[in-house]
Design a protein around this motif. Structure first.
Motif, PDB file in Angstrom:
ATOM      1  N   ARG A  17     -12.637  37.268  19.322  1.00 12.90           N
ATOM      2  CA  ARG A  17     -13.554  37.332  18.174  1.00 12.90           C
ATOM      3  C   ARG A  17     -14.493  38.514  18.342  1.00 12.90           C
ATOM      4  O   ARG A  17     -15.167  38.631  19.364  1.00 12.90           O
ATOM      5  CB  ARG A  17     -14.349  36.035  18.074  1.00 12.90           C
ATOM      6  CG  ARG A  17     -15.609  36.175  17.206  1.00 12.90           C
ATOM      7  CD  ARG A  17     -16.284  34.862  16.933  1.00 12.90           C
ATOM      8  NE  ARG A  17     -15.541  34.132  15.895  1.00 12.90           N
ATOM      9  CZ  ARG A  17     -15.866  32.904  15.503  1.00 12.90           C
ATOM     10  NH1 ARG A  17     -16.875  32.263  16.079  1.00 12.90           N
ATOM     11  NH2 ARG A  17     -15.164  32.319  14.562  1.00 12.90           N
ATOM     12  N   GLU A  54     -17.829  39.855  16.843  1.00 17.62           N
ATOM     13  CA  GLU A  54     -18.897  39.292  16.034  1.00 17.62           C
ATOM     14  C   GLU A  54     -19.997  40.340  15.842  1.00 17.62           C
ATOM     15  O   GLU A  54     -20.684  40.699  16.787  1.00 17.62           O
ATOM     16  CB  GLU A  54     -19.455  38.051  16.745  1.00 17.62           C
ATOM     17  CG  GLU A  54     -20.506  37.327  15.955  1.00 17.62           C
ATOM     18  CD  GLU A  54     -21.104  36.166  16.759  1.00 17.62           C
ATOM     19  OE1 GLU A  54     -20.400  35.632  17.649  1.00 17.62           O
ATOM     20  OE2 GLU A  54     -22.267  35.840  16.517  1.00 17.62           O
ATOM     21  N   ASN A  55     -20.109  40.828  14.632  1.00 19.51           N
ATOM     22  CA  ASN A  55     -21.125  41.830  14.285  1.00 19.51           C
ATOM     23  C   ASN A  55     -21.164  42.999  15.275  1.00 19.51           C
ATOM     24  O   ASN A  55     -22.226  43.445  15.691  1.00 19.51           O
ATOM     25  CB  ASN A  55     -22.523  41.204  14.228  1.00 19.51           C
ATOM     26  CG  ASN A  55     -22.568  40.026  13.288  1.00 19.51           C
ATOM     27  OD1 ASN A  55     -22.757  38.890  13.716  1.00 19.51           O
ATOM     28  ND2 ASN A  55     -22.346  40.303  12.009  1.00 19.51           N
ATOM     29  N   ASP A 102     -20.702  46.980  12.149  1.00 20.24           N
ATOM     30  CA  ASP A 102     -20.737  45.549  11.863  1.00 20.24           C
ATOM     31  C   ASP A 102     -19.334  44.964  11.702  1.00 20.24           C
ATOM     32  O   ASP A 102     -18.972  44.420  10.660  1.00 20.24           O
ATOM     33  CB  ASP A 102     -21.569  45.313  10.595  1.00 20.24           C
ATOM     34  CG  ASP A 102     -21.962  43.840  10.497  1.00 20.24           C
ATOM     35  OD1 ASP A 102     -22.093  43.203  11.560  1.00 20.24           O
ATOM     36  OD2 ASP A 102     -22.127  43.353   9.371  1.00 20.24           O
ATOM     37  N   ASN A 110     -16.436  42.379  12.136  1.00 23.84           N
ATOM     38  CA  ASN A 110     -16.155  40.959  12.366  1.00 23.84           C
ATOM     39  C   ASN A 110     -14.658  40.746  12.244  1.00 23.84           C
ATOM     40  O   ASN A 110     -14.056  41.108  11.235  1.00 23.84           O
ATOM     41  CB  ASN A 110     -16.888  40.089  11.341  1.00 23.84           C
ATOM     42  CG  ASN A 110     -18.374  40.034  11.647  1.00 23.84           C
ATOM     43  OD1 ASN A 110     -18.799  39.370  12.587  1.00 23.84           O
ATOM     44  ND2 ASN A 110     -19.157  40.777  10.873  1.00 23.84           N
ATOM     45  N   GLY A 125     -23.850  43.292  18.912  1.00 23.60           N
ATOM     46  CA  GLY A 125     -22.852  42.278  18.660  1.00 23.60           C
ATOM     47  C   GLY A 125     -22.206  41.792  19.943  1.00 23.60           C
ATOM     48  O   GLY A 125     -22.540  42.253  21.037  1.00 23.60           O
TER      49      GLY A 125
END
Ligand SMILES: Nc1ncnc2c1ncn2[C@@H]1O[C@H](COP(=O)(O)OP(=O)(O)OP(=O)(O)O)[C@@H](O)[C@H]1O
Ligand SMILES: [Mg+2]
Lengths: 223, 243, 264
Positions: C13, C15-16, C29, C31, C66
């Protein structure tokens, strides 16, 4: 055993060492001028069209570079008089320094000369320039500037090696420090001061050489 | 090519003069054994100095590149001090000044330590340059395989840096050999010392100093050819893998 | 340490995640969730940040902002007193052991034979014995069709063979996630097929999550479960190969696809 730095003694010997440093600087400057000239002669001889001259010069350079400067100093000082060439210790020392570092400098020049594109020689031939003019006006002015930093490094190296002249009792810094030490049985201050002197000027000149190098890069980078 | 030829010429001239000297100078029998004893000391100090130099150079290079800040500063200080002064100053300092701090070493030890540390400071920069010349992809591959930095350095990077290091180390070893002459100034009986001693005893100045120069040259030639052989061997090992 | 339901967590994953070099923002950013066993093809124009995504996951680059997660564990960060802080080396090494990478320019170790290339990390990192490591490497090299080239050095191998050794070398660490960065771009056209075949077989025979940056649209279409199109540091469009190639929504995607398909 605890040790304390003797400041009074330091004050006493500083002027003496200061005076001796003049000899060190003299040996450095004259020695390097000699080295730069001898090196150029060696480098040009190594480009000779006569194979024996080339090979002999190469062998001499190799020989000088492979044997200790100290022995070369002894050789110039003790052996040459046997052949009627007598000189004082300072002259002998400077001559040995010049020969030794001249053989190093010749390699530097050689690298510089090798980097000149063949087209430059051909252009000079096409303009019917004599060999001498070609060297003097075309080749050398192009070959030297890029190798100035390398020559500078050898100048610093020569400077650092001048203490070797103490072996034939030239009153440069190291010899003076040793005499001072043996008189007072205090070696720490004089020898450390000499070390600091060399350290300081080597670091400063190394920084200078780097500056020159950077400057040359920007100047030649545009071409 | 020309370089090799010059070296060959040197070797031939060398053996010619050595032979000539032994044949013509009757006094050779007087001073040659002493000079050879001195040469043996010279060789020992050179060998010891080489070991010290390699160890010091490795430690300083790795410390400077990858050490935590204090180690890095220590390595930089060592390198700058030992490159900023000459071997003779270092030798005298260790010999004359260290005793005031309560450390008294044998001249033999001082010689090996001073010359080894001096050459090691230059060697550190050689090692650093060679490590940096290894393709960055090799580090990344090692990292992707989860090796530690030291594992990557030891197993992957240094073996590849070795080839580039050998010629400059060869030059440094010659410099080390030449610098051993300095130990005569702390009255260690090396070749240079014996030369001066025999010169005073026999006054055969020309013969002695010529012979001594030739002996140094001979040792230098041996070092050079050993390093050549090493370089060829290492290059062969690596060229199989190039690409 | 791990999340409550690791089985429910995505394999990877982002994430940001933000990444920049100086003033240049390379990823903005980001995702992205990748399921266990999923095969993701990453495509996009040059400089769009594709390589950077893989390199951050391999921890060859640090993220600026992130968090990247692997199987519910933070990779770039770790928990201390219940809070997420920057990961230390030990933590990174532990999580990184789940990931392997194959590079565009192989990055084989030139001073080691093919089998030694594969054995090196299992021995030094995993602590396998030489025999175990040899056996494991032999099987893998056999699998990529190089069973007869164990003792060849990289310089004696073709580009396609080198890249297959590199794949075996990464697999020898038993990763769960494999990253491929344009692994056929440095190859002569006739050698591309053999490497893609190995990757295809790998995907069919093993439980592996795969991320591959590729310019081989045909291979992406046939092999990937999902295609991500990067443009200027963002995922401009993603979807199943059928949807992505058959009916691209984004204008940039349409331009890019028409450009590369025309070139083919
Ligand atoms: N180490 C770096 N320092 C500065 N800028 C970098 C660095 N690495 C990458 N970049 C820049 O980041 C951007 C994205 O690079 P990246 O390698 O991820 O692109 P890419 O999508 O893989 O492109 P390509 O298809 O050409 O491989 C580019 O503009 C690149 O110039
Ligand atoms: Mg890329």
């Amino acid at each position: 055993m605890t040790f304390e730095w003797d400041w009074a003694y330091t004050q006493e010997i500083l002027p003496i060492l200061g005076k001796a440093s003049i000899i060190t600087v003299q040996a450095t400057v004259i020695g390097f001028i000699l080295a730069a000239l001898i090196g150029l002669v060696f480098a040009l001889l190594r480009m000779s069209t006569l194979a024996p001259v080339r090979l002999a010069t190469g062998a001499v350079v190799e020989f000088i570079r492979s044997t200790p400067l100290l022995i070369q100093i002894f050789f110039v000082y003790f052996v040459l008089p046997e052949f009627g060439v007598t000189m004082d210790a300072m002259t002998a020392g400077i001559l040995a320094l010049g020969l030794h570092y001249g053989s190093y400098c010749s390699e530097v020049y050689r690298a510089g000369l090798d980097n000149i594109p063949k087209g430059q020689w051909e252009a000079a031939t096409a303009l019917n320039l004599s060999t001498l003019t070609t060297f003097k006006d075309i080749i050398i002015p192009q070959a030297i500037p890029p190798v100035v930093p390398a020559l500078g490094n050898y100048l610093v190296a020569l400077f650092k090696e001048t203490p070797l002249l103490s072996a034939i009792a030239v009153l440069e810094l190291m010899q003076t420090a040793k005499i001072l030490g043996s008189e007072s049985f205090q070696y720490t201050e004089p020898i450390t001061l000499v070390g600091l002197f060399f350290l300081f000027f080597s670091l400063v000149s190394a920084a200078l050489v780097r500056q020159v190098e950077a400057w040359l890069k920007t100047r030649h980078g545009g071409a | 090519m020309e370089q090799v030829q010059s070296r060959l010429v040197v070797a031939i001239v060398l053996s010619f003069f050595l032979g000539l000297m032994v044949a013509t100078f009757a006094d050779v029998r007087v001073f040659l054994p002493e000079l050879l004893r001195g040469a043996w000391i010279t060789i020992q100090i050179t060998a010891g100095g080489i070991v010290v130099a390699i160890l010091a150079a490795l430690a300083a290079a790795i410390g400077k590149m990858y050490g935590p800040r204090p180690v890095r500063w220590l390595a930089i200080t060592y390198i700058e001090i030992f490159r900023g002064t000459s071997a003779l100053v270092q030798l005298f300092w260790l010999f004359f000044v260290l005793p005031y701090f309560g450390v008294t070493l044998e001249p033999f030890t001082v010689g090996i330590a001073a010359l080894g540390l001096n050459v090691g400071a230059y060697g550190a920069e050689v090692i650093r340059g060679a490590i940096q010349s290894v393709d960055r992809g090799q580090w990344e591959a090692s990292r992707a395989l989860n090796m530690t930095r030291m594992q990557a350095l030891r197993r992957i990077i240094l073996p590849q840096a070795l080839v580039a290091m050998i010629p400059p180390w060869g030059n440094l070893f010659i410099e080390l050999l030449k610098a051993t002459a300095l130990v005569s100034m702390i009255s260690l009986g090396d070749l240079a010392f014996k030369a001066q001693q025999m010169n005073q005893n026999t006054l055969k100045t020309v013969e002695i100093f010529s012979l001594v120069l030739l002996i140094y040259l001979a040792i230098a030639l041996v070092i050079t050819s050993l390093m050549r052989a090493l370089e060829r061997k290492a290059a062969k090992g690596l060229s199989r893998g190039r690409g | 340490m791990s999340a409550d339901h690791p089985s429910a967590a995505p394999m990877v994953r982002f994430e940001n995640v933000r990444k920049s070099y100086g003033h240049l923002t390379v990823l903005d950013d980001l995702n992205l969730d990748i399921a266990p066993n999923e095969k993701v093809a990453i495509i996009g124009p040059s400089g769009s940040g594709k390589t950077t995504v893989l390199r951050m996951l391999m921890t060859l680059e640090e993220v600026n902002d992130g968090v990247i997660w692997v199987e519910g564990d933070p990779l770039t960060h770790m928990y201390r007193d219940g809070k997420l802080v920057r990961a230390n080396k030990r933590h990174i090494r532990q999580v990184r052991s789940k990931i392997g990478m194959v590079f565009q320019h192989f990055n084989l170790f030139p001073h080691m034979s093919a089998v030694k290339n594969c054995m090196e990390a299992p021995i030094t990192v995993l602590g396998l014995s030489r025999d175990e490591a040899y056996e494991r490497s032999r099987v893998l090299l056999d699998m990529v069709g190089l069973g007869d080239k164990l003792d060849h050095y990289p310089g004696q191998l073709s580009g396609g063979q080198k890249q297959r050794v590199a794949i075996a070398r990464a697999l020898a660490m038993r990763p769960k996630i494999m990253l491929f960065d344009e692994v056929t771009s440095a190859l002569d056209p006739e050698l591309v097929g053999e490497v893609l075949n190995v990757i295809r077989e790998l995907g069919e025979a093993h439980d592996l999550t795969m991320l591959m940056v590729t310019h081989q649209m045909g291979f992406a279409k046939e092999f990937a479960d999902r295609v991500c199109f990067f443009y200027a540091g963002k995922i401009a469009e993603q979807g199943t190969p059928d949807a992505f190639f058959g009916n691209p929504q984004n204008e940039r995607t349409q331009q890019f696809l028409s450009a590369v398909l025309e070139a083919d």
